[in-house]
Motif scaffolding. Structure first.
Motif, mmCIF file in Angstrom:
data_model
loop_
_atom_site.group_PDB
_atom_site.id
_atom_site.type_symbol
_atom_site.label_atom_id
_atom_site.label_comp_id
_atom_site.label_asym_id
_atom_site.label_seq_id
_atom_site.Cartn_x
_atom_site.Cartn_y
_atom_site.Cartn_z
ATOM 1 N N LEU A 107 7.858 3.428 -7.912
ATOM 2 C CA LEU A 107 7.228 3.181 -6.610
ATOM 3 C C LEU A 107 6.559 1.800 -6.573
ATOM 4 C CD1 LEU A 107 6.003 6.783 -5.857
ATOM 5 C CD2 LEU A 107 7.869 5.556 -4.749
ATOM 6 N N ASN A 108 6.454 1.145 -7.742
ATOM 7 C CA ASN A 108 6.035 -0.265 -7.751
ATOM 8 C C ASN A 108 7.112 -1.168 -7.140
ATOM 9 O OD1 ASN A 108 7.419 0.634 -10.140
ATOM 10 N ND2 ASN A 108 7.211 -1.428 -10.956
ATOM 11 N N LEU A 109 8.312 -0.623 -6.942
ATOM 12 C CA LEU A 109 9.408 -1.420 -6.379
ATOM 13 C C LEU A 109 9.567 -1.226 -4.871
ATOM 14 C CD1 LEU A 109 12.157 -0.902 -9.141
ATOM 15 C CD2 LEU A 109 10.569 -2.809 -8.883
ATOM 16 N N TYR A 154 13.654 3.853 1.429
ATOM 17 C CA TYR A 154 12.209 3.705 1.225
ATOM 18 C C TYR A 154 11.550 2.606 2.062
ATOM 19 C CZ TYR A 154 13.251 6.737 -2.750
ATOM 20 O OH TYR A 154 13.670 7.785 -3.536
ATOM 21 N N GLY A 155 12.363 1.859 2.845
ATOM 22 C CA GLY A 155 11.797 0.857 3.751
ATOM 23 C C GLY A 155 11.578 -0.501 3.103
ATOM 24 N N ASN A 156 11.110 -1.455 3.913
ATOM 25 C CA ASN A 156 10.993 -2.858 3.493
ATOM 26 C C ASN A 156 9.581 -3.279 3.106
ATOM 27 O OD1 ASN A 156 13.763 -3.688 4.026
ATOM 28 N ND2 ASN A 156 13.259 -3.231 6.158
ATOM 29 N N LEU A 157 8.642 -2.387 3.312
ATOM 30 C CA LEU A 157 7.242 -2.760 3.095
ATOM 31 C C LEU A 157 6.854 -2.532 1.629
ATOM 32 C CD1 LEU A 157 4.959 -3.688 5.031
ATOM 33 C CD2 LEU A 157 4.277 -1.284 5.217
ATOM 34 N N SER A 158 6.151 -3.489 1.036
ATOM 35 C CA SER A 158 5.657 -3.272 -0.327
ATOM 36 C C SER A 158 4.460 -2.325 -0.249
ATOM 37 C CB SER A 158 5.228 -4.598 -0.963
ATOM 38 O OG SER A 158 4.051 -5.059 -0.354
ATOM 39 N N PHE A 159 4.187 -1.630 -1.379
ATOM 40 C CA PHE A 159 3.066 -0.691 -1.327
ATOM 41 C C PHE A 159 1.748 -1.431 -1.166
ATOM 42 C CE2 PHE A 159 -0.050 2.435 -2.380
ATOM 43 C CZ PHE A 159 0.420 3.518 -1.656
ATOM 44 N N SER A 160 1.635 -2.611 -1.759
ATOM 45 C CA SER A 160 0.352 -3.334 -1.630
ATOM 46 C C SER A 160 0.091 -3.730 -0.180
ATOM 47 C CB SER A 160 0.281 -4.521 -2.588
ATOM 48 O OG SER A 160 1.339 -5.380 -2.356
ATOM 49 N N ASP A 161 1.135 -4.142 0.555
ATOM 50 C CA ASP A 161 0.932 -4.459 1.981
ATOM 51 C C ASP A 161 0.549 -3.199 2.766
ATOM 52 O OD1 ASP A 161 1.452 -7.087 1.526
ATOM 53 O OD2 ASP A 161 3.489 -7.073 2.341
ATOM 54 N N PHE A 162 1.243 -2.107 2.471
ATOM 55 C CA PHE A 162 0.928 -0.848 3.156
ATOM 56 C C PHE A 162 -0.495 -0.401 2.819
ATOM 57 C CE2 PHE A 162 0.797 3.836 2.825
ATOM 58 C CZ PHE A 162 0.914 4.136 4.171
ATOM 59 N N PHE A 170 8.377 11.382 6.154
ATOM 60 C CA PHE A 170 7.867 10.545 7.244
ATOM 61 C C PHE A 170 7.754 9.076 6.846
ATOM 62 C CE2 PHE A 170 6.400 14.810 8.194
ATOM 63 C CZ PHE A 170 6.747 14.948 9.533
ATOM 64 N N GLY A 171 8.496 8.683 5.829
ATOM 65 C CA GLY A 171 8.359 7.316 5.345
ATOM 66 C C GLY A 171 6.967 7.122 4.764
ATOM 67 N N LEU A 172 6.475 5.873 4.822
ATOM 68 C CA LEU A 172 5.139 5.610 4.266
ATOM 69 C C LEU A 172 4.059 6.345 5.054
ATOM 70 C CD1 LEU A 172 5.545 1.824 3.414
ATOM 71 C CD2 LEU A 172 5.245 3.702 1.786
ATOM 72 N N GLN A 173 4.383 6.738 6.278
ATOM 73 C CA GLN A 173 3.414 7.496 7.084
ATOM 74 C C GLN A 173 3.045 8.823 6.414
ATOM 75 O OE1 GLN A 173 4.652 8.797 10.965
ATOM 76 N NE2 GLN A 173 2.553 9.017 11.702
#
Ligand code: DQA
Length: 139
Positions: A12-14, A23-31, A125-128
């Motif tokens: 999930l670091n990727l 898994y979408g285009n957003l990095s976890f740190s941005d989210f 729900f994706g990152l949601q």
């Protein structure tokens, strides 16, 4: 002020560069920055590890005094009796989260060692999914 932690498992670091169709285009740190700003009345932490034992150590460390754990154990969800036992051992409630709908994917993703001891499960729900889990801890 509620104290919550998001614990993410392997790969999930990727996020943002890994299988972006799923898994979408957003990095976890941005989210994470986005949701931290959105919920200023929550103390929100994040921990990620690719190592099973480190995830167990973190669950034990926070599992008796935080208000909630939002756990995406990723592939270990489907394999780890040890993480399942850790979730069972602690007193802090755990919400199991998945970005994708694991039930619409391969059969090996249908089994979870976390779910039997989770307060609830949010998936698909994706990152949601993470955000819905945070909301479940708010009044
Ligand atoms: C995942 C689903 C798992 O099956 C997979 O191994 C992951 C991510 C999800 O968030 O959709 O790494 O937990």
């Amino acid at each position: 002020m509620k104290k919550l932690i998001i614990i993410n498992g392997p790969n999930l670091n990727l996020l943002g560069k890994r299988e972006t169709n799923i898994y979408g285009n957003l990095s976890f740190s941005d989210f994470f920055e986005r949701i931290s700003n959105k919920y200023p009345n929550v103390t929100l932490e994040h921990y990620q590890s690719n190592v099973e034992g480190e995830l167990i150590d973190k669950i034990q460390e926070v599992g008796y005094h935080y208000d909630g754990i939002i756990l995406n154990a990723a592939a270990y969800t489907h394999t780890s009796i040890g993480i399942g036992d850790a979730v069972k051992a602690i007193s802090t409630p755990v919400i199991e989260v998945h970005i994708s709908n694991t039930f619409s994917r391969e059969e090996f993703r249908h089994k979870s060692y976390i779910s039997p001891n989770a307060r609830g499960v949010v998936l698909g729900f994706g990152l949601q999914s993470y955000e819905l889990a945070i909301q479940s801890f708010l009044d």
